[in-house]
Structures are given as structure tokens and as C-alpha cells.
Design an enzyme around this catalytic site. Sequence first.
Site, PDB file in Angstrom:
ATOM      1  CG  HIS A   1      -4.909  -9.805   4.651  1.00 47.21           C
ATOM      2  ND1 HIS A   1      -5.076  -9.799   3.282  1.00 47.21           N
ATOM      3  CD2 HIS A   1      -3.744  -9.145   4.885  1.00 47.21           C
ATOM      4  CE1 HIS A   1      -4.075  -9.157   2.711  1.00 47.21           C
ATOM      5  NE2 HIS A   1      -3.251  -8.755   3.655  1.00 47.21           N
TER       6      HIS A   1
ATOM      7  CE1 TYR B   1       2.613  -2.527   4.869  1.00 47.39           C
ATOM      8  CE2 TYR B   1       2.869  -4.682   3.867  1.00 47.39           C
ATOM      9  CZ  TYR B   1       2.127  -3.534   4.059  1.00 47.39           C
ATOM     10  OH  TYR B   1       0.907  -3.391   3.443  1.00 47.39           O
TER      11      TYR B   1
ATOM     12  CB  SER C   1      -0.707  -8.102   1.792  1.00 45.93           C
ATOM     13  OG  SER C   1      -1.619  -7.038   1.886  1.00 45.93           O
ATOM     14  CE1 TYR C   2       4.154  -2.486  -2.480  1.00 49.93           C
ATOM     15  CE2 TYR C   2       2.197  -1.169  -2.069  1.00 49.93           C
ATOM     16  CZ  TYR C   2       3.436  -1.321  -2.658  1.00 49.93           C
ATOM     17  OH  TYR C   2       3.958  -0.312  -3.430  1.00 49.93           O
TER      18      TYR C   2
ATOM     19  CD1 TRP D   1      -2.136  -1.233   4.777  1.00 52.42           C
ATOM     20  CD2 TRP D   1      -1.664   0.761   3.853  1.00 52.42           C
ATOM     21  NE1 TRP D   1      -0.970  -1.367   4.046  1.00 52.42           N
ATOM     22  CE2 TRP D   1      -0.656  -0.163   3.474  1.00 52.42           C
ATOM     23  CE3 TRP D   1      -1.588   2.066   3.394  1.00 52.42           C
ATOM     24  CZ2 TRP D   1       0.421   0.191   2.671  1.00 52.42           C
ATOM     25  CZ3 TRP D   1      -0.506   2.432   2.586  1.00 52.42           C
ATOM     26  CH2 TRP D   1       0.482   1.503   2.227  1.00 52.42           C
TER      27      TRP D   1
ATOM     28  CG  ASP E   1      -7.826 -11.430   2.265  1.00 54.82           C
ATOM     29  OD1 ASP E   1      -7.737 -10.413   2.977  1.00 54.82           O
ATOM     30  OD2 ASP E   1      -7.188 -11.582   1.215  1.00 54.82           O
TER      31      ASP E   1
END
Length: 641
Positions: A293, A71, A139-140, A188, A264
Site C-alpha cells: 500500500h 487524515y 487510498s481513501y 484503521w 496491496d
Amino acid sequence: MSRGAHKLTLALLLGAACAFAQGPPKRPPGTSPVDQLGVFVPMRDGINLAADIFLPRAGGRWPTILVRTPYSRKAQPMQSYRYFRRHGYAVVIEDVRGRYASQGVLSTTRQEGPDGRDTINWIAQQPWSDGQVAMVGSSYLGMAQWWAASEQDPKLITISPMSSGDDEYLDRFYSSGGALQVGHRLSWLAENLTPPNQVRPPFSSYIDHVPLLTADVAATGVVLPQWRTALAHPSYDAYWKALSIRERLNQISIPVLSFGGWFDEYVQSDLDAFSRLAKRHQTIETWIGPWSHNPGTRFPTVDFGPEAALPIRAKQLAWFDRWIRGIPAPDQIQPGAALLHIFVMGANAWRDEHEWPLARMRLTPLYLNSHGHANSITGDGILQWQPVRKAPADQFTYDPKNPVPTRGGAICCDPVLLPPGPLDQSGVERRQDVLVYTSVPLTADMEVTGPIRVVLYVSTTVNDSDFTAKLVDVQPDGRPLLVTDGIERLRYRLSLSQPVFVKKNEPYQISIDAGVTSYLFAAGHRIRLEVSSSNFPRFDRNMNSLRPNAYETKFTKARQTVLHAKGYPSEILLPVIPHTGPHGTRQRSQSRATAIAPAEIRTPPITLPGVNLSSRKKALNTITKTTLNLSMGATRDAGPT
């Protein structure tokens, strides 16, 4: 960094975590931090990844906190990680392969294993590094940590993933019931993979697109291999196993500090990772809070109190200090120990456990009953503590052109497009294609902590369809607030890996994984179960076809039947925590963190024919659909008619 709402989500997530952290220490006179921006880190295949380096000051050797992100390392939320620099750590923030200034092509999360190891080795060779590396991120960014840890590089000392999950199929694409998490995935992809020269279309313009296989073009303007390949593998097959951290957790041998939220969509896998590592006597500490999340998200319906705000950055710092610098911390866990902190919603207090699911939970059935008209909130559906002997079945028509809309739940990752949490279900309950079953008011508090299963006996007029289940807390004023929910695609009722269709109008027993929770149903509240066949766009609409759902363009209606008479004991299984005293727990407020089961459920547990509570408990802990009692005839699973 992605544009739009995902950027806002990350900003809130990391900003909230940073805001919870303790303040920086005073800097000694004559010292200044050092920034090294735009440094290229070489990978084993000749690709260079871009990184920014933040040092406490020149002339020292520091342990390093590594953050690897798709990101953008330049995004404003990344600044929150400089918190660790103020406490004597070097901080390296790197764009993953194929993103922003890094070379290469973004493929699957599997690439983060070797790329993570190459980055760690590079860091250890730098003159400012003391050779020790820790990783952090949500997250990622959390998945990147798990993959790097699976490489077993001794220079990686510890990781702290948050809201990351441990399985690509179950977390980011499909679900434990086999339905596609279409809203999350398409939004996403649109936010992150729309080419810079194209205008990103609004969510409403592509979420209804059929066939699903080409929805990538509707959402981003381009064909995306990630999307097409995932839809070509709707079952849990070798493709997904190769992408699963769950398959590699036995390779994780370093201390882990993880975080997750009850609302989440990754929480079940966060708890799965805890459970698997705990059983192997690996060092893991996990916090599961009343969050989505983004732990900074506030729900419009419920305030879980001040205890819900956890100082995440400070806890990560204390963890890193413990395992890298050997600085002891209060209540620290010992090597090889497991500690699970769960927030009991309703009691609004943290409690310490050492296992998941809790061994002391008591699976308690609530049985569905009606006079054959449980449709909508005006119907006659009830939940009762005793099994039903005689009752007509309930029916409704499921039309994929008019699916039940998503209202809250454990959803990732855009709180604007898909608001998460314990939202009001009043609008949903007015629909005729939603069956509503409600208990009498509870006479005492009841804590439900664990996996929620809904066992239904159903039939349908098609060869494949979906059934959904929602556990709802009905407030004394009548407001129905969602606790947790789930979905089951009939072709996957036996196994996620081998789809088997049903015969039309034949009864089948199905077991719906309705998520996990820790929730105190207060005295005077009522427990409600909603049953339907859609929850869109959280999950894709089942087109009620024999064809793969991703390829189907024809909308076929289905007439659905839910049976609950003797021989077909449809029920919701609640993991009730008996009130047995503190049980080695630690509370952080004056609220009760355990609850008393109501008098109605103190009868001996009911045993179904061929099914006992022990087998039910085992069913809660399996991914594949080893159902409770699926055979109502040897030929029933032979194929569709």
C-alpha cells in the site's frame, strides 16, 4: 491525520512519491507563493469544510490540484502536494466531512461524491482559479476522487488515484471469498476513530475479541455505526452496491492515471477499474508496481531493483500538463486509449500491456498429489503437471482458537502490525494444519501474470468453514517466499450475495481467488501451494458455525479433507505467459520481462468432465462465485445437515 503507524505509513507513502519526483524549477525573481489557510468551503446542506489553499503567486488564475483527506490537511505528508504549486498549479487540501476542522459527521465514502462536486464548484468560482480542477491522492483520497468523478462535473478534468480500489465490500471490509479483513479494518478504526480523550489500546488487546460485532468497543472504546452496519451485511447485497464505485464506473468519462501495487489488498480492484474503463474505450493509464500500500516500503526478503522506484509525482505532473495545459509528453496515450504498465517481479522490469487479464495467458494446471500426509513441510505433498489417478485424501484439523498466523501478502495498511509482501513462510509451513504441495525444480523460467485460481475438492465436518491457498516461490536455498494468496468461505462458494451452507462430510468443488500477480519463477526454483483454513488476522477466523460469524462466541473445531484423486482433480491454475518474443512490449532494463514455459507443461491442456479451459478463463473474471463444476449431486446444496 491519524496517529501512530498509519501516520507513519502515509508519511512514507507520500514522502517516497515526492522523493521520486523531479526537482522544482527556479522561481522568477520578485514572485512569492501565497498561502490561504483555514478557509471554509460551503456544502449544499450548509456544512462547511475546512481547506488550505496554496497559490503559485498572487494576481494570477491557475488550474487547481484538489486533495480531499480524512487524515488532516495539516499533516506533514500533505506538504508533498505543494510540489504541484512549484509547477504552476494552485493546490487545495481539504478535510473531508466530519474530520478535523470540517463540520458534519464522517459517514461512508459515498459522501465524497456530492461534497467533492461542491468543492470543485466553489474552486471554480474563486478569483485565483481558471476553472479547471484535477484531483490526486492515495487510498481513501483516491476513493474521494472516484466518487467526485462519478458526479460528472465538467470542471473536473482528470484524476490520479493510487491504491484506492473500486469497491467498498471487496477492498476495505470483506474479500472476494467472503471473509472479513478484520486486521485491516479494526486497526484503521482504532487509529482514526478512537476519541481524542481515550488511550488507543494495543492491537493485541482487541484483535482476538469475540464476538466480532462488539470488537469496535474493544478497539476504540465506543460503538461505531460504520463497523456494526458492515458486520450486519456480511453478504454482497444492496447496501454494498450503493457504496460501490464499480457500480458507477460507467459514469466516469474523464482521463484517469492510476497506480497500484502487487502487495496491496486493493490491487485487484485497481486492475478491475482499468479493465472496465479500457473496455469502454475511456482514457486510462495504470501502473502496477512491486509495492505494498506504501510504495516506499522495503521488503526484508526481496529487493526488486532500482526499476521499482517510480517517479510518481513527476508522472502525475506530466499527466496533468497533458490534459489541462495541452503539453505533449513522450509516449503519451491518445484519448480513448488504455495503457497498463506492469512490473514483472523476478525479471524486475516494466512491460506495457493494453488489457487485463492478458489475452495471451495460458491457464496451466498444476495438480495436487500426496500419499495422504501432506501436512507441513515434512509431509509428502507434491504438485505435478499431469492429473492424478489414485491418491488418498489429505486431512487436517482446523481450530479457530489456534489459527494460522498471517505472514505477508497483499495487506493494508500498517506495515508494523501487518507486514506486507513476499515474506518467508517457513514458520507457517511447520504447522500440521497446513498442507504443503511442492513441484520439482523448474527447468526453465516461467512467467505467471494474471489472476491465480485454486480449485479444490473438499469436505468438512461442519456446515461452514474456510479454505485458504498460498502460491509460494521456493528459492534454490529452500526459502519459501509468498507470491500471492486468498481465502474462500464455504457459504459463499456459489455467490457472495446468497450464502448456502454445505452438508457435513460431503465433497464440494470450490474455487479460491488467490489474488493477482506478475511473477517470474526462475529456473531451479520450485512452485509451492499451501492449503489451510485460516490466515489470521488478515482474515477473520471462521467459527465453523451456522450463525453469522460476527455474532458467534463458540469456537468449534473442524476436520478438513482435501481430495485429489481421479474425479476430484484439485489444482492450481497458473496464468502462464508463453515466450513469444517482445509482443509489443517495452522493457526498461536488461532483465527479461517474459519467460519460457518449462517443457513439462507443453502437453495439451487437460479437460475436466464438464469443464474446459474457456470456462476456467471466464471464472477468473467474475466476482460472484460462478464455479467451474459445483454440482456433485442435485441435493448437495439443499442445506446443512
